[in-house]
Design a protein around this motif. Structure first.
Motif, PDB file in Angstrom:
ATOM      1  N   LEU A 138       0.781  -1.311   0.144  1.00 18.82           N
ATOM      2  CA  LEU A 138      -0.083   0.221  -0.076  1.00 18.82           C
ATOM      3  C   LEU A 138       0.728   1.256   0.108  1.00 18.82           C
ATOM      4  O   LEU A 138       0.637   2.316  -0.836  1.00 18.82           O
ATOM      5  CB  LEU A 138      -0.797  -0.113   1.309  1.00 18.82           C
ATOM      6  N   LYS A 139       1.767   1.341   0.805  1.00 20.14           N
ATOM      7  CA  LYS A 139       2.604   2.550   0.975  1.00 20.14           C
ATOM      8  C   LYS A 139       3.489   2.746  -0.202  1.00 20.14           C
ATOM      9  O   LYS A 139       3.839   3.771  -0.546  1.00 20.14           O
ATOM     10  CB  LYS A 139       3.433   2.283   2.349  1.00 20.14           C
ATOM     11  N   ALA A 140       4.201   1.635  -0.653  1.00 21.34           N
ATOM     12  CA  ALA A 140       4.851   1.735  -2.030  1.00 21.34           C
ATOM     13  C   ALA A 140       4.378   2.090  -3.016  1.00 21.34           C
ATOM     14  O   ALA A 140       4.619   2.927  -3.912  1.00 21.34           O
ATOM     15  CB  ALA A 140       5.918   0.414  -2.012  1.00 21.34           C
ATOM     16  N   MET A 141       3.080   1.542  -3.136  1.00 18.53           N
ATOM     17  CA  MET A 141       2.258   2.006  -4.613  1.00 18.53           C
ATOM     18  C   MET A 141       1.759   3.333  -4.567  1.00 18.53           C
ATOM     19  O   MET A 141       1.837   3.921  -5.576  1.00 18.53           O
ATOM     20  CB  MET A 141       1.111   0.931  -4.572  1.00 18.53           C
ATOM     21  N   ALA A 142       1.338   3.854  -3.369  1.00 25.06           N
ATOM     22  CA  ALA A 142       0.996   5.071  -3.250  1.00 25.06           C
ATOM     23  C   ALA A 142       1.880   6.151  -3.371  1.00 25.06           C
ATOM     24  O   ALA A 142       1.834   7.051  -4.283  1.00 25.06           O
ATOM     25  CB  ALA A 142       0.531   5.306  -1.733  1.00 25.06           C
ATOM     26  N   ALA A 143       3.093   6.118  -2.964  1.00 27.18           N
ATOM     27  CA  ALA A 143       4.373   6.806  -3.360  1.00 27.18           C
ATOM     28  C   ALA A 143       4.642   6.644  -4.716  1.00 27.18           C
ATOM     29  O   ALA A 143       5.023   7.866  -5.443  1.00 27.18           O
ATOM     30  CB  ALA A 143       5.579   6.399  -2.370  1.00 27.18           C
ATOM     31  N   ALA A 144       4.656   5.606  -5.268  1.00 24.82           N
ATOM     32  CA  ALA A 144       5.291   5.484  -6.691  1.00 24.82           C
ATOM     33  C   ALA A 144       4.410   6.268  -7.611  1.00 24.82           C
ATOM     34  O   ALA A 144       4.812   7.014  -8.635  1.00 24.82           O
ATOM     35  CB  ALA A 144       5.339   3.840  -7.009  1.00 24.82           C
ATOM     36  N   LYS A 145       3.179   6.080  -7.322  1.00 19.55           N
ATOM     37  CA  LYS A 145       1.946   6.544  -8.218  1.00 19.55           C
ATOM     38  C   LYS A 145       1.903   8.132  -8.151  1.00 19.55           C
ATOM     39  O   LYS A 145       1.933   8.872  -9.141  1.00 19.55           O
ATOM     40  CB  LYS A 145       0.777   6.136  -8.097  1.00 19.55           C
ATOM     41  N   ALA A 146       2.068   8.580  -6.719  1.00 18.06           N
ATOM     42  CA  ALA A 146       2.215  10.071  -6.369  1.00 18.06           C
ATOM     43  C   ALA A 146       3.280  10.709  -6.896  1.00 18.06           C
ATOM     44  O   ALA A 146       3.539  11.962  -7.672  1.00 18.06           O
ATOM     45  CB  ALA A 146       2.030  10.309  -4.915  1.00 18.06           C
ATOM     46  N   ALA A 147       4.584  10.312  -6.975  1.00 21.30           N
ATOM     47  CA  ALA A 147       5.590  10.683  -7.416  1.00 21.30           C
ATOM     48  C   ALA A 147       6.195  10.398  -8.780  1.00 21.30           C
ATOM     49  O   ALA A 147       7.165  11.167  -9.377  1.00 21.30           O
ATOM     50  CB  ALA A 147       6.696  10.361  -6.411  1.00 21.30           C
ATOM     51  N   ASN A 148       5.433   9.402  -9.390  1.00 22.99           N
ATOM     52  CA  ASN A 148       5.896   9.037 -10.862  1.00 22.99           C
ATOM     53  C   ASN A 148       7.243   8.564 -10.689  1.00 22.99           C
ATOM     54  O   ASN A 148       7.940   8.657 -11.551  1.00 22.99           O
ATOM     55  CB  ASN A 148       5.721   9.919 -11.697  1.00 22.99           C
ATOM     56  N   LEU A 149       7.619   7.676  -9.742  1.00 25.55           N
ATOM     57  CA  LEU A 149       9.012   7.311  -9.413  1.00 25.55           C
ATOM     58  C   LEU A 149       8.912   5.846  -8.933  1.00 25.55           C
ATOM     59  O   LEU A 149       8.126   5.619  -8.174  1.00 25.55           O
ATOM     60  CB  LEU A 149       9.818   8.231  -8.676  1.00 25.55           C
ATOM     61  N   PRO A 150      10.029   5.230  -8.840  1.00 24.86           N
ATOM     62  CA  PRO A 150      10.093   3.775  -8.114  1.00 24.86           C
ATOM     63  C   PRO A 150      10.138   4.160  -6.787  1.00 24.86           C
ATOM     64  O   PRO A 150      10.701   5.318  -6.334  1.00 24.86           O
ATOM     65  CB  PRO A 150      11.410   3.157  -8.698  1.00 24.86           C
ATOM     66  N   ALA A 151       9.508   3.303  -5.907  1.00 27.62           N
ATOM     67  CA  ALA A 151       9.451   3.795  -4.533  1.00 27.62           C
ATOM     68  C   ALA A 151       9.519   2.469  -3.593  1.00 27.62           C
ATOM     69  O   ALA A 151       9.050   1.449  -4.225  1.00 27.62           O
ATOM     70  CB  ALA A 151       8.084   4.256  -4.072  1.00 27.62           C
ATOM     71  N   LEU A 152      10.132   2.572  -2.357  1.00 33.84           N
ATOM     72  CA  LEU A 152      10.537   1.296  -1.627  1.00 33.84           C
ATOM     73  C   LEU A 152       9.811   1.680  -0.297  1.00 33.84           C
ATOM     74  O   LEU A 152      10.001   2.710   0.316  1.00 33.84           O
ATOM     75  CB  LEU A 152      12.345   1.279  -1.423  1.00 33.84           C
ATOM     76  N   ALA A 153       8.986   0.919   0.133  1.00 37.85           N
ATOM     77  CA  ALA A 153       8.513   0.835   1.520  1.00 37.85           C
ATOM     78  C   ALA A 153       8.818  -0.254   2.223  1.00 37.85           C
ATOM     79  O   ALA A 153       9.042  -1.435   1.780  1.00 37.85           O
ATOM     80  CB  ALA A 153       6.897   1.110   1.286  1.00 37.85           C
ATOM     81  N   ASP A 154       8.728   0.000   3.422  1.00 40.63           N
ATOM     82  CA  ASP A 154       9.084  -1.026   4.638  1.00 40.63           C
ATOM     83  C   ASP A 154       8.001  -1.022   5.553  1.00 40.63           C
ATOM     84  O   ASP A 154       7.212  -0.278   5.919  1.00 40.63           O
ATOM     85  CB  ASP A 154      10.333  -0.747   5.298  1.00 40.63           C
ATOM     86  N   ASP A 155       7.070  -2.227   5.607  1.00 48.25           N
ATOM     87  CA  ASP A 155       6.398  -2.485   6.843  1.00 48.25           C
ATOM     88  C   ASP A 155       6.744  -3.424   7.670  1.00 48.25           C
ATOM     89  O   ASP A 155       7.404  -4.469   7.360  1.00 48.25           O
ATOM     90  CB  ASP A 155       4.958  -2.909   6.430  1.00 48.25           C
ATOM     91  N   SER A 156       7.077  -3.180   9.058  1.00 49.89           N
ATOM     92  CA  SER A 156       7.816  -4.086  10.037  1.00 49.89           C
ATOM     93  C   SER A 156       7.239  -3.916  11.472  1.00 49.89           C
ATOM     94  O   SER A 156       6.442  -3.167  11.573  1.00 49.89           O
ATOM     95  CB  SER A 156       9.066  -3.645   9.998  1.00 49.89           C
ATOM     96  N   GLY A 157       7.394  -4.667  12.355  1.00 49.10           N
ATOM     97  CA  GLY A 157       6.753  -4.859  13.413  1.00 49.10           C
ATOM     98  C   GLY A 157       7.701  -5.702  14.333  1.00 49.10           C
ATOM     99  O   GLY A 157       8.127  -6.696  14.004  1.00 49.10           O
ATOM    100  N   PHE A 158       7.106  -5.538  15.574  1.00 47.72           N
ATOM    101  CA  PHE A 158       7.840  -6.358  16.793  1.00 47.72           C
ATOM    102  C   PHE A 158       6.619  -7.342  17.264  1.00 47.72           C
ATOM    103  O   PHE A 158       5.324  -6.917  17.653  1.00 47.72           O
ATOM    104  CB  PHE A 158       8.071  -5.631  17.892  1.00 47.72           C
ATOM    105  N   CYS A 159       6.951  -8.627  17.248  1.00 45.88           N
ATOM    106  CA  CYS A 159       6.064  -9.467  17.668  1.00 45.88           C
ATOM    107  C   CYS A 159       6.633 -10.427  18.994  1.00 45.88           C
ATOM    108  O   CYS A 159       7.587 -10.891  18.917  1.00 45.88           O
ATOM    109  CB  CYS A 159       5.835 -10.582  16.424  1.00 45.88           C
ATOM    110  N   VAL A 160       5.282 -10.528  19.778  1.00 48.32           N
ATOM    111  CA  VAL A 160       5.768 -11.378  21.150  1.00 48.32           C
ATOM    112  C   VAL A 160       4.932 -12.478  21.435  1.00 48.32           C
ATOM    113  O   VAL A 160       3.740 -12.574  21.011  1.00 48.32           O
ATOM    114  CB  VAL A 160       5.539 -10.228  22.299  1.00 48.32           C
TER     115      VAL A 160
END
Length: 205
Positions: free
Chosen positions: A62-84
């Motif tokens: 979601l984050k990568a595609m939104a940025a790529a389309k808005a900027a008309n450039l390739p975009a790299l997104a990270d989704d990360s989390g801490f799991c217990v």
């Protein structure tokens, strides 16, 4: 993932689809030497999309595609989390939201500690999913995971987020006790980045 991955070339511009300063610093270090011009989403005044997916992979896309389309450039997104483990994998994809709008990670760490109580299972892990998106909608995703355990009290002056209460493997040093260079050789994000590097980046200078 596409059957035919697409590599970035030296001289290309890559949007880093995050407003998190800690992640920006980590990626700046990881991307150094590849001849890629990196622009954080905030520098382009791009909004942060709502993370409505039910997985790390979905939210990264979601984050990568939104940025790529808005900027008309390739975009790299990270989704990360801490799991217990003792919290059935929480906070997981809600890790940032546990810290609230003020990004109060000391409070979030205290809540994890309190909810774990005397549970003897201290195992925990970090997950990072990277998504490279292109303006035409193509995406590539890469996942990294590192296992360890929750420590208390928090300690260490480096890192960000939940780093002060996570010790990788069976050791006693937290991510926050490590230098950026040391953490970047073993972290979940570094593992995901290694897959991304081998598939999508040019040879380092």
């Amino acid at each position: 993932m596409n059957a035919t991955p697409t590599r970035l070339n030296r001289g290309d511009t890559l949007v880093l689809a995050t407003h998190n300063r800690g992640k920006i610093a980590e990626f700046a270090a990881l991307l150094a030497g590849y001849g890629i011009r990196v622009i954080p989403a905030g520098d382009l005044s791009l909004p942060e999309p709502e993370e409505t997916a039910d997985s790390f992979t979905g939210n990264a896309a979601l984050k990568a595609m939104a940025a790529a389309k808005a900027a008309n450039l390739p975009a790299l997104a990270d989704d990360s989390g801490f799991c217990v483990a003792a919290l059935d994998g929480a906070p997981g994809i809600f890790s940032a939201r546990w810290a609230g709008p003020e990004k109060d990670y000391p409070d979030a760490m205290r809540r994890i500690h309190d909810r774990m109580g005397d549970n003897p299972d201290r195992s925990a892990w970090f997950i990072s999913v990277l998504c490279l998106a292109w303006p035409d909608g193509r995406t590539e995703t890469f996942e990294g995971r590192i296992d360890g355990h929750v420590i208390w009290p928090p300690h260490g002056e480096n890192g960000h987020g939940y780093d002060p209460i996570f010790a990788p493997g069976g050791g006693g040093r937290s991510f926050a006790d490590m230098s950026d260079a040391e953490k970047n050789t073993i972290s979940h994000r570094a593992l995901a980045f290694a897959l991304f590097r081998d598939t999508c980046l040019p040879v380092a200078a």
